[in-house]
Design a protein around this motif. Structure first.
Motif, PDB file in Angstrom:
ATOM      1  N   ASN A 472       0.828  -1.214   0.000  1.00 12.91           N
ATOM      2  CA  ASN A 472       0.000   0.000   0.000  1.00 12.91           C
ATOM      3  C   ASN A 472       0.859   1.260   0.000  1.00 12.91           C
ATOM      4  O   ASN A 472       0.478   2.279  -0.581  1.00 12.91           O
ATOM      5  N   GLU A 475       1.935   1.732  -3.528  1.00 11.68           N
ATOM      6  CA  GLU A 475       0.839   2.305  -4.314  1.00 11.68           C
ATOM      7  C   GLU A 475       0.744   3.812  -4.101  1.00 11.68           C
ATOM      8  O   GLU A 475       0.567   4.577  -5.050  1.00 11.68           O
ATOM      9  N   PHE A 535       0.885  -7.248  -7.578  1.00 14.45           N
ATOM     10  CA  PHE A 535       0.883  -5.782  -7.519  1.00 14.45           C
ATOM     11  C   PHE A 535       1.537  -5.200  -8.770  1.00 14.45           C
ATOM     12  O   PHE A 535       1.071  -4.210  -9.345  1.00 14.45           O
ATOM     13  N   LEU A 538      -0.912  -5.545 -11.807  1.00 11.94           N
ATOM     14  CA  LEU A 538      -2.113  -4.713 -11.718  1.00 11.94           C
ATOM     15  C   LEU A 538      -1.815  -3.232 -11.886  1.00 11.94           C
ATOM     16  O   LEU A 538      -2.652  -2.475 -12.365  1.00 11.94           O
ATOM     17  N   ASN A 539      -0.611  -2.801 -11.495  1.00 14.88           N
ATOM     18  CA  ASN A 539      -0.324  -1.369 -11.471  1.00 14.88           C
ATOM     19  C   ASN A 539       0.820  -0.956 -12.392  1.00 14.88           C
ATOM     20  O   ASN A 539       1.200   0.212 -12.409  1.00 14.88           O
ATOM     21  N   THR A 619      -4.961  -5.972   3.842  1.00 19.23           N
ATOM     22  CA  THR A 619      -4.892  -6.452   2.465  1.00 19.23           C
ATOM     23  C   THR A 619      -4.493  -5.306   1.550  1.00 19.23           C
ATOM     24  O   THR A 619      -4.542  -4.130   1.930  1.00 19.23           O
ATOM     25  N   TYR A 620      -4.107  -5.656   0.344  1.00 17.19           N
ATOM     26  CA  TYR A 620      -3.730  -4.650  -0.642  1.00 17.19           C
ATOM     27  C   TYR A 620      -4.962  -3.891  -1.110  1.00 17.19           C
ATOM     28  O   TYR A 620      -6.011  -4.476  -1.400  1.00 17.19           O
ATOM     29  N   VAL A 621      -4.842  -2.568  -1.178  1.00 16.18           N
ATOM     30  CA  VAL A 621      -5.923  -1.692  -1.640  1.00 16.18           C
ATOM     31  C   VAL A 621      -5.628  -1.301  -3.077  1.00 16.18           C
ATOM     32  O   VAL A 621      -4.562  -0.737  -3.371  1.00 16.18           O
ATOM     33  N   SER A 622      -6.540  -1.612  -4.001  1.00 15.00           N
ATOM     34  CA  SER A 622      -6.321  -1.290  -5.407  1.00 15.00           C
ATOM     35  C   SER A 622      -6.305   0.216  -5.615  1.00 15.00           C
ATOM     36  O   SER A 622      -6.807   0.988  -4.794  1.00 15.00           O
ATOM     37  N   ALA A 623      -5.735   0.636  -6.742  1.00 16.80           N
ATOM     38  CA  ALA A 623      -5.555   2.066  -7.013  1.00 16.80           C
ATOM     39  C   ALA A 623      -6.875   2.818  -6.999  1.00 16.80           C
ATOM     40  O   ALA A 623      -6.967   3.947  -6.497  1.00 16.80           O
ATOM     41  N   SER A 624      -7.909   2.190  -7.542  1.00 13.45           N
ATOM     42  CA  SER A 624      -9.208   2.886  -7.623  1.00 13.45           C
ATOM     43  C   SER A 624      -9.875   3.038  -6.264  1.00 13.45           C
ATOM     44  O   SER A 624     -10.759   3.878  -6.094  1.00 13.45           O
ATOM     45  N   ASN A 625      -9.462   2.224  -5.275  1.00 14.50           N
ATOM     46  CA  ASN A 625     -10.087   2.284  -3.950  1.00 14.50           C
ATOM     47  C   ASN A 625      -9.230   3.000  -2.911  1.00 14.50           C
ATOM     48  O   ASN A 625      -9.603   3.055  -1.738  1.00 14.50           O
TER      49      ASN A 625
END
Length: 800
Positions: A472, A475, A535, A538-539, A619-625
């Protein structure tokens, strides 16, 4: 009673396994199990204590175990007949030797697992030539010295067997001990280390073959054909094992899948095969350890199966049973038998012969192979390592009546000396270059003139607990508007231990000498690699997992060297404490506390210490969230400016809100807040950095700037507490200015600085903190001295 006494002199009385207890009138140490338990405890305490004392000398644990065995034997403590009869009576010798040899069997199985036959086939001509020279010259000199020993102190032994045993004892190289010394000195991935390991592997196999020959020749049978039949059956055993063992275990390995536990049936079957192989070789007339070694070499090394075997066996064997073998050797070693000028002269002769044969033989051939002189000499010293393998040879010779007490003691001291001098001599003659400082390495800080340059982060971790927060943080650091983006090197910090599994991992090191990539590695850390790879995909961020395996005393060297080689702008380190359920911080391992301090002192770039309190959750938080509130506490100074620059980069992420809070002295109270201290004027660089933030505030609604005024330390702490309701706080390690000086209090964590130490209290239990130190171009930190100065300052304040 007289008859019993007479019998006791010729044959030790039988020991029952367990007692009925002291309340039934039994003495526990008169029974096999309680006595063996007490012996094991004594051995563990003594050998681990000696290993701790020898750690500053960077000696392998085998040195402590050999010394511990000698101390418990008749040379030192065993001189007291009362101690020897109580702790190691003759009637317990059978049980002790059985446990020791059982541990030896499984240890040799682990040694076999460390050897890869394919690596022997890939051995180059240079390493093969070095191995041949490292065997032939010492073997020849061993034969020569055996004639001198036979004429003086060893007249009544079998000449042929004694000759071969002396040749093997002087020509052998302890492969497991050498691997640990090379890993400890960080030479395993250098040219010298690779040649030493390749030559030692060839030497090891040749030595076991010669030892099998020596054992065959040392039989007590008067038949001249007996040694021939023993050796022939041994060859048949090896051939049958090569044909039968690999296919069976290859099928087992194929049934073991990544990420799943290995079935218990396979583990038990393997242990049974090892014991059965030991039984067969013992029945043939070769030591049982030879069969275990052959099985270990032939087991396929691919997949999780070999690693699972090591994990199941190594701790019990190397931690409990193997030290008993050193005690068993120590009980046979009586240094008092070496008396008089002749005996000490023979000790000097044998030691000189052993060192001369190995060092000179290896160095000369290495020199002819165009190896530089210093490296050639270091290679010779490394090949002179003896250790446990030497003791195995000597003990077999002692049990077979080939070596008498005096020769045995001389050879044990020779093995101890040659192994002890390995590390000091190598360090004295060979210091591999760590690499010159990279001249074009410009971006050593987050703050830079070219704000669009790629940001490189070296993120270190020693526990999987911090992985979600690390990801995170990556990110948040992406800087989505940057043209070159973010590159992260995620380094798993692992301690180099005496465990075979650690050496198996180190064997996979990259040729450039850096900690190896996890690419293609499938082990217990597989989940870590998967998390980082997910990660990255996804990014579209470059994340490269790697592992550093080194001792705690020099782990910081791996970190700093890797940061410089990879041109990192900042090193992110985990705080050595983790958060408990009640919000307080608990020490994970105090050793990592000192690692962090050494990195701060020697780092080639900026450093950040992350106090993790669940950044973004578990947990990992996605970029959009992503929806983080990040606060920068600014007091002044280069560290605060670095924290401000990092916060400004994070603010470019659309899901992050940045608040910059500047702490100032209340107008009209200058000097009052810090007593007699002179007022401090903020540098123009601070004003310049803040002016850039103020300009962004007018252009970006997600950035806020505030100023907090205080008249004393209490008001400042209250303001900090009030402004700490966020997900992440960025602070400088050494803030400057009058307000920061007022907060300057000592603590047990000087690496965090005054504000960082304040934020570790339970009052801030929901907020993660990143304490940043800016790279200043010079090594100027002495954290121990800082702690003393802080304490002295408080004492003077209290006195006034």
């Amino acid at each position: 009673m007289a008859a019993n006494a007479t019998v006791g002199q010729t044959c030790p009385s039988f020991m029952k396994p367990t007692s009925n207890g002291i309340f039934q009138g039994d003495n526990p140490i008169d029974f096999a199990l309680p006595l063996a338990s007490l012996q094991i405890c004594l051995v563990i305490v003594l050998t681990r204590g000696l290993a701790f004392l020898l750690r500053p000398l960077r000696q392998p644990r085998v040195i402590a175990e050999i010394i511990g065995g000698i101390l418990l034997g008749p040379s030192v403590l065993g001189q007291s007949k009362r101690f020897l009869d109580a702790m190691f009576p003759p009637k317990s010798q059978t049980v002790l030797d059985t446990l020791a040899n059982l541990g030896l069997i499984f240890f040799l199985f682990l040694v076999g697992l460390e050897l890869d036959p394919r690596s022997l086939r890939r051995t180059g001509k240079k390493a093969l030539g070095i191995a041949v020279a490292g065997i032939s010259l010492p073997f020849t000199l061993g034969i020569g010295s055996s004639f001198i020993l036979r004429e003086s102190i060893s007249k009544d032994v079998n000449g042929t067997s004694f000759l071969v045993f002396m040749g093997v004892a002087l020509s052998i190289t302890a492969f497991p001990v050498l691997a640990r010394i090379l890993a400890e000195l960080k030479l395993l991935t250098t040219d010298v280390g690779r040649m030493a390991m390749s030559a030692a592997a060839v030497n090891d196999v040749a030595a076991w073959v010669l030892l099998a020959l020596a054992i065959a020749l040392s039989g007590s049978s008067h038949s001249p054909l007996a040694p021939f039949w023993v050796f022939l059956c041994g060859c048949v055993f090896v051939i049958c094992s090569i044909l039968i063992v690999p296919p069976i275990f290859k099928r087992m390995a194929q049934r073991c899948h990544e990420g799943e536990p290995v079935e218990e049936m396979y583990i038990c079957a393997t242990l049974a095969v090892v014991l059965a192989a030991g039984f067969l070789t013992d029945a043939i007339g070769i030591h049982a350890m030879f069969g275990a070694f052959v099985v270990g070499v032939l087991i396929p090394k691919e997949g999780p199966f070999a690693g699972a075997l090591v994990e199941k066996i190594e701790d019990l064997v190397s931690g409990i049973f193997l030290p008993l073998y050193f005690v068993s050797s120590g009980l046979k070693t009586n240094i008092a038998t070496i008396e008089g000028f002749q005996s000490w002269g023979l000790l000097a002769l044998v030691t000189f012969t052993a060192c001369f044969g190995k060092i000179v033989g290896t160095a000369v051939v290495s020199f002819f192979c165009k190896v530089p002189p210093k490296e050639a000499f270091a290679l010779g010293v490394l090949m002179n390592t003896k250790g446990l393998v030497e003791l195995i040879v000597l003990n077999i010779g002692k049990d077979r009546k080939v070596l008498n007490d005096q020769v045995f003691a001389i050879m044990v001291l020779m093995a101890l000396f040659t192994t002890f001098i390995t590390t000091p001599l190598v360090l004295a003659v060979y210091q591999p270059a760590r690499g010159a400082r990279i001249a074009d390495y410009k971006h050593r800080t987050i703050k830079r003139k070219n704000s669009k340059a790629q940001l490189r982060i070296l993120a270190c971790f020693h526990s999987t607990r911090i992985i979600p927060s690390m990801i995170n943080l990556f990110e948040a650091s992406r800087g989505v508007q940057k043209s070159e983006g973010l590159c992260v090197y995620a380094m798993h910090l692992m301690e180099l231990s005496e465990r075979p599994s650690a050496i198996l991992m180190v064997h996979k090191a990259r040729k450039n000498g850096l900690p190896f990539w996890n690419k293609g590695l499938r082990s217990g850390s597989d989940r870590i690699v998967v998390a980082f790879e997910a990660f990255q995909q996804l990014n579209h961020v470059s994340v490269r997992p790697m592992t550093s395996i080194s001792s705690m005393s020099d782990m910081h060297e791996d970190i700093c060297t890797t940061a410089e080689r990879k041109r990192a702008a900042i090193i992110i380190l985990p705080f050595h404490k983790h958060q408990r359920l009640d919000g307080s911080l608990e020490t994970t391992r105090s050793d990592f506390h000192w690692v962090n301090q050494r990195v701060l002192e020697h780092a080639p770039c900026s450093v950040g210490i992350l106090i993790d309190r669940g950044l973004g959750g578990t947990t990992y938080v996605s970029a959009s969230n992503v929806s983080y509130s990040i606060t920068v506490f600014f007091f002044g100074g280069p560290d605060d400016r670095e924290a401000l620059a990092y916060g400004a980069r994070m603010a470019e992420h659309p899901g992050i809100r940045l608040t910059v809070i500047r702490f100032l002295v209340e107008p009209g109270t200058v000097g009052e807040i810090i007593g007699d201290s002179a007022s401090y004027t903020l540098q123009s660089m601070d004003e310049e950095a803040l002016s850039e933030i103020k300009l962004k505030v007018s252009q970006d609604e997600s950035i806020k700037y505030e100023e907090k005024f205080g008249r004393n330390a209490g008001e400042t702490i209250a303001a900090i507490h009030k402004s700490s309701c966020c997900n992440l706080i960025l602070v400088g390690r050494k803030p400057e200015g009058e307000v920061a000086l007022a907060l300057n209090r000592s603590g047990d964590c000087p690496e965090l600085g005054p504000v960082g130490s304040l934020l570790t209290s339970s009052d801030f239990s929901t907020t993660s903190v990143l304490v940043i130190q800016q790279y200043s171009g010079q090594v100027s930190l002495d954290l121990a001295l800082e702690m003393e100065e802080d304490s002295a300052g408080i004492d003077s304040e209290i006195g006034s």
